[in-house]
Design a protein around this motif. Structure first.
Motif, mmCIF file in Angstrom:
data_model
loop_
_atom_site.group_PDB
_atom_site.id
_atom_site.type_symbol
_atom_site.label_atom_id
_atom_site.label_comp_id
_atom_site.label_asym_id
_atom_site.label_seq_id
_atom_site.Cartn_x
_atom_site.Cartn_y
_atom_site.Cartn_z
ATOM 1 N N GLU A 1 -12.412 -6.768 3.078
ATOM 2 C CA GLU A 1 -12.392 -5.838 4.202
ATOM 3 C C GLU A 1 -11.206 -4.887 4.103
ATOM 4 O OE1 GLU A 1 -13.210 -6.046 9.019
ATOM 5 O OE2 GLU A 1 -12.675 -7.859 7.910
ATOM 6 N N LEU A 2 -10.042 -5.397 3.667
ATOM 7 C CA LEU A 2 -8.864 -4.547 3.504
ATOM 8 C C LEU A 2 -9.117 -3.480 2.436
ATOM 9 C CD1 LEU A 2 -5.865 -3.963 4.183
ATOM 10 C CD2 LEU A 2 -5.270 -5.506 2.294
ATOM 11 N N LYS A 3 -9.704 -3.877 1.305
ATOM 12 C CA LYS A 3 -10.023 -2.917 0.247
ATOM 13 C C LYS A 3 -10.932 -1.817 0.775
ATOM 14 C CE LYS A 3 -9.782 -6.047 -3.749
ATOM 15 N NZ LYS A 3 -10.595 -6.717 -4.811
ATOM 16 N N HIS A 4 -11.939 -2.208 1.540
ATOM 17 C CA HIS A 4 -12.889 -1.239 2.075
ATOM 18 C C HIS A 4 -12.205 -0.271 3.036
ATOM 19 C CE1 HIS A 4 -16.768 0.333 3.373
ATOM 20 N NE2 HIS A 4 -16.367 0.191 4.620
ATOM 21 N N VAL A 5 -11.329 -0.778 3.908
ATOM 22 C CA VAL A 5 -10.626 0.062 4.872
ATOM 23 C C VAL A 5 -9.740 1.081 4.152
ATOM 24 C CG1 VAL A 5 -8.834 0.075 6.644
ATOM 25 C CG2 VAL A 5 -10.668 -1.608 6.747
ATOM 26 N N ILE A 6 -8.998 0.624 3.142
ATOM 27 C CA ILE A 6 -8.092 1.522 2.411
ATOM 28 C C ILE A 6 -8.889 2.575 1.658
ATOM 29 C CG2 ILE A 6 -6.379 1.651 0.578
ATOM 30 C CD1 ILE A 6 -5.508 -1.180 1.351
ATOM 31 N N THR A 7 -9.965 2.182 0.994
ATOM 32 C CA THR A 7 -10.787 3.126 0.232
ATOM 33 C C THR A 7 -11.399 4.190 1.128
ATOM 34 O OG1 THR A 7 -11.325 1.385 -1.360
ATOM 35 C CG2 THR A 7 -12.726 3.332 -1.365
ATOM 36 N N GLU A 8 -11.842 3.783 2.324
ATOM 37 C CA GLU A 8 -12.455 4.732 3.247
ATOM 38 C C GLU A 8 -11.425 5.678 3.854
ATOM 39 O OE1 GLU A 8 -15.766 5.176 4.435
ATOM 40 O OE2 GLU A 8 -16.228 4.048 2.602
ATOM 41 N N THR A 9 -10.200 5.195 4.096
ATOM 42 C CA THR A 9 -9.184 5.998 4.786
ATOM 43 C C THR A 9 -8.394 6.875 3.823
ATOM 44 O OG1 THR A 9 -8.969 4.169 6.374
ATOM 45 C CG2 THR A 9 -7.309 5.906 6.465
ATOM 46 N N ASP A 10 -7.977 6.303 2.707
ATOM 47 C CA ASP A 10 -7.198 7.056 1.714
ATOM 48 C C ASP A 10 -7.586 6.594 0.306
ATOM 49 O OD1 ASP A 10 -5.421 8.554 0.283
ATOM 50 O OD2 ASP A 10 -3.620 7.499 0.943
ATOM 51 N N PRO A 11 -8.583 7.232 -0.295
ATOM 52 C CA PRO A 11 -9.034 6.820 -1.639
ATOM 53 C C PRO A 11 -7.949 6.948 -2.704
ATOM 54 C CG PRO A 11 -10.620 8.301 -0.583
ATOM 55 C CD PRO A 11 -9.378 8.336 0.247
ATOM 56 N N GLU A 12 -6.917 7.763 -2.442
ATOM 57 C CA GLU A 12 -5.859 7.967 -3.428
ATOM 58 C C GLU A 12 -4.693 6.994 -3.254
ATOM 59 O OE1 GLU A 12 -4.694 12.020 -3.252
ATOM 60 O OE2 GLU A 12 -6.625 12.789 -3.971
ATOM 61 N N ALA A 13 -4.790 6.100 -2.291
ATOM 62 C CA ALA A 13 -3.702 5.137 -2.063
ATOM 63 C C ALA A 13 -3.587 4.177 -3.235
ATOM 64 C CB ALA A 13 -3.954 4.362 -0.778
ATOM 65 N N ALA B 1 -0.078 7.161 5.844
ATOM 66 C CA ALA B 1 0.343 5.854 6.362
ATOM 67 C C ALA B 1 -0.158 5.613 7.773
ATOM 68 C CB ALA B 1 1.862 5.735 6.308
ATOM 69 N N LYS B 2 -0.081 6.638 8.623
ATOM 70 C CA LYS B 2 -0.488 6.462 10.022
ATOM 71 C C LYS B 2 -1.978 6.161 10.120
ATOM 72 C CE LYS B 2 -0.354 8.689 14.560
ATOM 73 N NZ LYS B 2 0.055 9.907 15.329
ATOM 74 N N GLU B 3 -2.790 6.933 9.360
ATOM 75 C CA GLU B 3 -4.239 6.729 9.400
ATOM 76 C C GLU B 3 -4.631 5.361 8.851
ATOM 77 O OE1 GLU B 3 -2.647 9.299 8.312
ATOM 78 O OE2 GLU B 3 -3.558 11.189 8.970
ATOM 79 N N VAL B 4 -4.000 4.973 7.729
ATOM 80 C CA VAL B 4 -4.307 3.673 7.122
ATOM 81 C C VAL B 4 -3.887 2.545 8.056
ATOM 82 C CG1 VAL B 4 -3.788 2.118 5.201
ATOM 83 C CG2 VAL B 4 -4.157 4.545 4.759
ATOM 84 N N GLN B 5 -2.712 2.692 8.674
ATOM 85 C CA GLN B 5 -2.220 1.670 9.598
ATOM 86 C C GLN B 5 -3.164 1.499 10.777
ATOM 87 O OE1 GLN B 5 1.758 2.414 10.965
ATOM 88 N NE2 GLN B 5 1.703 0.811 12.515
ATOM 89 N N GLN B 6 -3.626 2.591 11.356
ATOM 90 C CA GLN B 6 -4.546 2.520 12.490
ATOM 91 C C GLN B 6 -5.885 1.901 12.089
ATOM 92 O OE1 GLN B 6 -4.653 6.586 13.850
ATOM 93 N NE2 GLN B 6 -2.830 6.355 15.154
ATOM 94 N N ALA B 7 -6.366 2.253 10.888
ATOM 95 C CA ALA B 7 -7.637 1.706 10.415
ATOM 96 C C ALA B 7 -7.544 0.199 10.179
ATOM 97 C CB ALA B 7 -8.061 2.417 9.125
ATOM 98 N N ILE C 1 0.850 -1.188 0.000
ATOM 99 C CA ILE C 1 0.000 0.000 0.000
ATOM 100 C C ILE C 1 0.889 1.243 0.000
ATOM 101 C CG2 ILE C 1 -1.907 1.202 1.148
ATOM 102 C CD1 ILE C 1 -2.312 -1.518 2.722
ATOM 103 N N VAL C 2 0.851 2.014 -1.093
ATOM 104 C CA VAL C 2 1.599 3.269 -1.190
ATOM 105 C C VAL C 2 0.630 4.396 -0.849
ATOM 106 C CG1 VAL C 2 3.016 4.748 -2.642
ATOM 107 C CG2 VAL C 2 3.010 2.269 -3.012
ATOM 108 N N THR C 3 0.916 5.137 0.226
ATOM 109 C CA THR C 3 -0.049 6.118 0.713
ATOM 110 C C THR C 3 0.636 7.337 1.309
ATOM 111 O OG1 THR C 3 -1.839 6.468 2.314
ATOM 112 C CG2 THR C 3 -0.163 4.861 2.901
ATOM 113 N N ASN C 4 -0.076 8.465 1.271
ATOM 114 C CA ASN C 4 0.366 9.676 1.953
ATOM 115 C C ASN C 4 -0.178 9.745 3.377
ATOM 116 O OD1 ASN C 4 1.801 10.839 -0.278
ATOM 117 N ND2 ASN C 4 -0.166 11.391 -1.190
#
Length: 283
Positions: A251-263, A208-214, A203-206
């Motif tokens: 579930e992982l896809k849903h979490v990433i989409t909700e937290t960082d749609p641009e990831a 990271a902390k929010e996605v990790q916690q989610a 997961i490449v994201t701006n």
């Protein structure tokens, strides 16, 4: 998850149950071609009891055999996954009572192939949307959550017993068609979802902390953070690497989409994992 997401998953579970029931009653059961896992065991027991006065249908046996599995899943795995799996089993039993056991063809080869395709389509769709058809899928989740025990060996041993049982009780020609059905099912599930139990997500994201916690809030998996730099923007980013089971992909896809749609997420098949990959072993 939103109400819309839950309704969508429930709709897919219903469709998967209809396809599974149709595959069994219209193709596999009349041809005495066994399915894999718990469903195949239920078919075998029902077929052996058929001449006796104590006959139980495959659907009822499938439901009864899934009750203790679902109970263990409810305690060890989680309520949502187990609930949808149990709903799938109950609906499959219900639709098997509605659909008559009537072969569409007398050709065993066609029954094995089309039964395998139809059943695997139902299973693949159900897995793709974060649920399961019960049985060994719940067992796989329990083993994975407990001590990360590989499920491949258990599945191979169980299916080997089913194939040998088909040959012993129904003739070795039926055993070969059962093997063909299992192969077709694996190929179709692989095309719709994935037959690999383990998957690795990069997961490449701006954020990271929010996605990790989610992810930690939803999944019991460890995460490895890696520094990265965007090739086009030259901006600093972070890459999160996480190994999951195929049942957690939705579930992982849903979490990433909700937290960082641009990831940007790349999911690859993982043939083997050495060491634990639960949340307790964060790196």
């Amino acid at each position: 998850m939103s109400v819309y997401q839950e309704i969508k998953v429930l709709t897919i579970v219903v469709i998967g149950a209809v396809l599974n029931a149709a595959a069994l009653n219209l193709f596999l059961i009349p041809a005495k071609v066994l399915s894999s896992g718990v469903t195949g065991i239920a078919q075998l027991i029902s077929a052996l009891l058929e001449p006796s006065s104590f006959h139980i249908s495959t659907g009822i046996l499938l439901l009864l055999m899934n009750i203790p599995v679902a109970w263990a899943g409810w305690i060890k795995v989680g309520h949502r996954f187990t609930l949808y799996s149990l709903i799938s089993v109950v609906l499959t039993t219900f639709f098997m009572m509605l659909i008559p056991v009537r072969p569409l063809t007398s050709d065993i080869l066609l029954n094995a192939v089309f039964g395998g395709v139809l059943q695997a389509t139902g299973v693949g769709l159900t897995l793709k949307f974060g649920a399961s058809t019960g049985g060994m899928d719940i067992v796989a989740m329990i083993l994975s959550r407990a001590k990360d025990r590989p499920i491949g060996g258990y599945m191979f041993a169980l299916n080997a017993v089913i194939i040998l049982s088909a040959g012993f009780f129904f003739g070795w020609r039926r055993a070969l068609y059962t093997l063909l059905q299992l192969y077709v099912s694996i190929r179709v599930i692989d095309a719709i979802h994935t037959r690999y139990v383990k998957l690795t997500a990069w997961i490449v994201t701006n954020k990271a902390k929010e996605v990790q916690q989610a992810i930690y809030a939803q999944l019991s998996r460890g995460i490895t953070k890696l520094p990265a730099k965007g090739g086009f923007t030259n901006k600093d980013k972070e890459v999160l690497m996480i190994v999951i089971t195929r049942y957690e992909l939705y579930e992982l896809k849903h979490v990433i989409t909700e937290t960082d749609p641009e990831a940007f997420t790349n999911v690859v098949e993982t043939t083997a994992v050495f060491g634990l990959f639960r949340k307790e072993s964060r790196s």
